[in-house]
Enzyme design. Sequence first.
Site, short mmCIF file in Angstrom:
data_model
loop_
_atom_site.label_atom_id
_atom_site.label_comp_id
_atom_site.label_asym_id
_atom_site.label_seq_id
_atom_site.Cartn_x
_atom_site.Cartn_y
_atom_site.Cartn_z
N GLY A 1 3.84 -3.72 9.07
CA GLY A 1 3.60 -2.94 8.28
C GLY A 1 2.09 -4.52 7.52
O GLY A 1 2.41 -5.14 7.90
N GLU B 1 -2.00 9.66 -8.34
CA GLU B 1 -2.80 9.19 -7.35
C GLU B 1 -3.45 10.73 -6.70
O GLU B 1 -4.17 11.74 -6.27
CB GLU B 1 -2.93 8.27 -6.81
C1 LIG Z 1 1.53 6.09 -0.63
C2 LIG Z 1 2.21 5.14 -1.04
C3 LIG Z 1 0.70 4.68 -1.99
C4 LIG Z 1 1.32 2.68 -2.20
N1 LIG Z 1 0.38 2.33 -2.69
C5 LIG Z 1 -0.28 1.75 -2.66
C6 LIG Z 1 -1.16 0.67 -3.49
O1 LIG Z 1 -2.33 1.22 -3.45
N2 LIG Z 1 -1.05 -0.14 -4.46
C7 LIG Z 1 -0.26 -1.38 -2.92
O2 LIG Z 1 -0.54 -2.80 -3.48
N3 LIG Z 1 0.43 -1.10 -2.34
C8 LIG Z 1 1.02 0.28 -2.61
N4 LIG Z 1 1.86 0.96 -1.73
C9 LIG Z 1 3.22 -0.16 -1.14
C10 LIG Z 1 2.48 -0.79 -0.41
O3 LIG Z 1 1.93 -0.26 0.98
C11 LIG Z 1 3.93 -1.87 0.81
O4 LIG Z 1 4.31 -2.29 -0.97
C12 LIG Z 1 3.41 -1.74 1.66
O5 LIG Z 1 3.14 -1.24 2.32
C13 LIG Z 1 4.42 -3.08 1.85
O6 LIG Z 1 4.45 -3.88 3.15
P1 LIG Z 1 5.36 -3.73 3.90
O7 LIG Z 1 4.76 -4.43 5.07
O8 LIG Z 1 6.94 -4.31 4.01
O9 LIG Z 1 6.53 -2.41 4.93
P2 LIG Z 1 5.57 -1.58 5.57
O10 LIG Z 1 4.13 -1.65 5.36
O11 LIG Z 1 6.73 0.30 4.94
O12 LIG Z 1 5.89 -1.72 6.32
C14 LIG Z 1 7.03 -1.54 7.90
C15 LIG Z 1 6.65 -1.28 8.91
O13 LIG Z 1 7.67 -1.89 9.44
C16 LIG Z 1 8.47 -0.76 10.54
N5 LIG Z 1 10.14 -0.15 10.85
C17 LIG Z 1 10.54 -0.57 9.75
N6 LIG Z 1 12.10 -0.07 10.67
C18 LIG Z 1 11.63 -0.38 12.02
C19 LIG Z 1 13.04 0.00 12.43
N7 LIG Z 1 14.10 -0.09 12.37
N8 LIG Z 1 11.76 0.03 13.54
C20 LIG Z 1 11.25 -0.72 14.37
N9 LIG Z 1 10.08 -0.54 12.98
C21 LIG Z 1 10.38 -0.62 12.44
C22 LIG Z 1 7.76 0.31 9.62
O14 LIG Z 1 7.28 1.50 11.44
C23 LIG Z 1 6.23 -0.14 9.45
O15 LIG Z 1 5.50 -0.02 10.74
C24 LIG Z 1 2.28 2.08 -0.98
C25 LIG Z 1 2.46 2.80 -0.96
C26 LIG Z 1 2.52 4.19 -0.79
C27 LIG Z 1 3.95 4.38 0.54
#
Ligand SMILES: Cc1cc2nc3c(=O)[nH]c(=O)nc-3n(C[C@H](O)[C@H](O)[C@H](O)COP(=O)(O)OP(=O)(O)OC[C@H]3O[C@@H](n4cnc5c(N)ncnc54)[C@H](O)[C@@H]3O)c2cc1C
Length: 448
Positions: free
Chosen positions: A33, A195
């Site tokens: 992510g 949204e």
């Molecule tokens: C619908 C929605 C709308 C949003 N809108 C906004 C916005 O407008 N502005 C904003 O700033 N933020 C927004 N957010 C929040 C933002 O998207 C998150 O804060 C951000 O994605 C977090 O990033 P991350 O890398 O921590 O997790 P993520 O982007 O969720 O990535 C996690 C990754 O880990 C992988 N993963 C998880 N568990 C495992 C496992 N056991 N094995 C292998 N892979 C795994 C998943 O497949 C995923 O690809 C929104 C979130 C959602 C759901």
Amino acid sequence: MSALLAETRPDQPTAVVAAPRRNRKRVVIIGGGFAGIAAAHALRHADAEVVLIDRRNHHIFQPLLYQVATAVLSPAEIAAPIRQLEAKQRNISVLLAEVTGVDVASGTIEASPPGVGVRKIAFDYLVVATGMRPSYFGHDEFARYAPGLKNLSDAEAIRAKILGAFELAATTDDEAERARAMTFVLVGAGPTGVELAASLAQMVKVTLRGNFHRIDPAKASIILLDAGGRVLPTFAESVSRWVARRLTKLGVKVVTGVKVETVDEQGVVAGGNRIPSATVLWTAGVAASPIPKMLGTKTDRAGRALVDPFLKVVDASGVFVVGDAASIIQNGHPVPGVAQAAIQEGRYVGRLIAKELKGRKVERPFSYFDKGNMAVVGKNYAVLERGWLRTTGFLTWLVWAFVHILSLPQLQNRLRVQRQWLWSYFTGQRSSRLIPEPPRVTTPGPDR
Ligand SMILES: Cc1cc2nc3c(=O)[nH]c(=O)nc-3n(C[C@H](O)[C@H](O)[C@H](O)COP(=O)(O)OP(=O)(O)OC[C@H]3O[C@@H](n4cnc5c(N)ncnc54)[C@H](O)[C@@H]3O)c2cc1C
């Protein structure tokens, strides 16, 4: 075949992928992510073997998921293949696999690539960036009737549910059933609920106008429920008031201070009242993936790992948690679970590891730079809050559009999204109004 898989021994049930030659450390990143990709990018010049593992083969730009759910954009326009990192970064291996176990003591993780069985992969550094998933606050049985919005399949399922509900309304001869089909309930008035509700309101009034002879989609009822006292609780109260007014103007009924007690095939029961609805969408809570708990460290109520100011897991050398999966308190406030925070944390940890690999010590703890919070509420209207600054309206909406176009992964996505938005802006049409078979509308059981 990547060096990583070449080292596995498929004849063993749980093959151990040996750590690389000791002069080259291995950094394993779980999650592709925002945080995981930022960490990998920051390690691009490091003298290390970087292994990025994700159970999906694509990175999703989650802030625009609601536009896929409401047929503005198609899934490919907000996603990018993670594997393309191998073409850009020489020291990285991408592995499509679900991580199912972490053993901090032995420095290994267990991953299951599809069709290959469980693999143990050794690490010198581990970066956990596994994000969050929808939480039904102990009522997982709601999930069957009220999908959450977290990935592309969810968005497509929601789109099918919404469009399918109009088809049901247009074909049924039962007036009560028609009313149920044309009632949409969103549970949770955070940014996603707001949204989604606003986009849906615009779709029923503009996009679907004239598309049905038997029903008037504009008469659909869209209800946004929240147990808290106001919409957008993470924004200032004044912003919440503006947004609630705007939603009402768009035709969304905002109901706050009401707890959802039941979600079933008939609809919801909230605050003791039943609301018949064929489309209930869950935009409320989130919980961390199970991985942070496997690190043996303390977690908060949502399952996020408590990390030190360097984003390290205390008592687990070389193990970091970043993005939504981490719980970080800064200046007495939690760092928000937003994309910017995830990117900054991932980048910080990537750089920290790169420095440690060069034998240098990082003295400065992580510091989150808040670029501001935004939410879009239908056409021509967005809100922005940054420190004391609060803006709203058309110009803010233009800033929102500009920032989101620039942040999308891949140039072709930026161009495609721009084109779709322009088309949709001037015609009111949405190009992705597809229902994959069969329509996922919840129809009442025989006892109705
Ligand atoms: C619908 C929605 C709308 C949003 N809108 C906004 C916005 O407008 N502005 C904003 O700033 N933020 C927004 N957010 C929040 C933002 O998207 C998150 O804060 C951000 O994605 C977090 O990033 P991350 O890398 O921590 O997790 P993520 O982007 O969720 O990535 C996690 C990754 O880990 C992988 N993963 C998880 N568990 C495992 C496992 N056991 N094995 C292998 N892979 C795994 C998943 O497949 C995923 O690809 C929104 C979130 C959602 C759901």
